[in-house]
Design a protein around this motif. Structure first.
Motif, PDB file in Angstrom:
ATOM      1  N   CYS A  32       0.835  -1.188   0.000  1.00 56.56           N
ATOM      2  CA  CYS A  32       0.000   0.000   0.000  1.00 56.56           C
ATOM      3  C   CYS A  32       0.879   1.250   0.000  1.00 56.56           C
ATOM      4  N   GLN A  34       0.026   4.111   0.648  1.00 55.44           N
ATOM      5  CA  GLN A  34      -0.468   5.055   1.638  1.00 55.44           C
ATOM      6  C   GLN A  34       0.081   4.745   3.027  1.00 55.44           C
ATOM      7  N   CYS A  35      -0.061   3.501   3.443  1.00 55.10           N
ATOM      8  CA  CYS A  35       0.335   3.165   4.812  1.00 55.10           C
ATOM      9  C   CYS A  35       1.422   2.104   4.866  1.00 55.10           C
ATOM     10  N   THR A  37       1.241  -1.106   4.121  1.00 55.10           N
ATOM     11  CA  THR A  37       0.832  -2.474   4.414  1.00 55.10           C
ATOM     12  C   THR A  37       1.135  -3.375   3.232  1.00 55.10           C
ATOM     13  N   CYS A  52      -6.165  -2.018   0.066  1.00 56.07           N
ATOM     14  CA  CYS A  52      -5.469  -2.186   1.332  1.00 56.07           C
ATOM     15  C   CYS A  52      -6.467  -2.537   2.438  1.00 56.07           C
ATOM     16  N   GLN A  54      -6.078  -2.055   5.427  1.00 52.48           N
ATOM     17  CA  GLN A  54      -5.968  -1.065   6.501  1.00 52.48           C
ATOM     18  C   GLN A  54      -6.692   0.228   6.161  1.00 52.48           C
ATOM     19  N   CYS A  55      -6.424   0.750   4.974  1.00 57.12           N
ATOM     20  CA  CYS A  55      -6.953   2.072   4.660  1.00 57.12           C
ATOM     21  C   CYS A  55      -7.793   2.090   3.383  1.00 57.12           C
TER      22      CYS A  55
END
Ligand SMILES: [Zn+2]
Length: 67
Positions: A32, A34-35, A37, A52, A54-55
């Protein structure tokens, strides 16, 4: 000792002797952007179609760094 159902011999051998397949290779990992993961890439599913966990951002193939 009765030989009832004893099928020790004559079994068709399965030729798949691959043990311990590390993920590095075809497939790989989706990451990911963004984060960060990482999830194992699923065969047949492009990373950019994987979201993702997570996000919810669409993931990218690991190694490709978006500038
Ligand atoms: Zn994420």
């Amino acid at each position: 000792m009765r030989g009832l159902g004893n099928r020790s011999s004559g079994g068709g051998g399965k030729g798949m002797g691959r043990g311990g397949g590390a993920g590095a290779g075809p497939g790989g990992v989706c990451v990911c952007p963004q984060c960060g993961t990482k999830v194992p890439h699923q065969p047949g599913v492009p990373c950019f179609q994987v979201k993702c966990p997570q996000c919810g951002t669409n993931m990218v193939r690991e190694g490709i760094t978006p500038s």
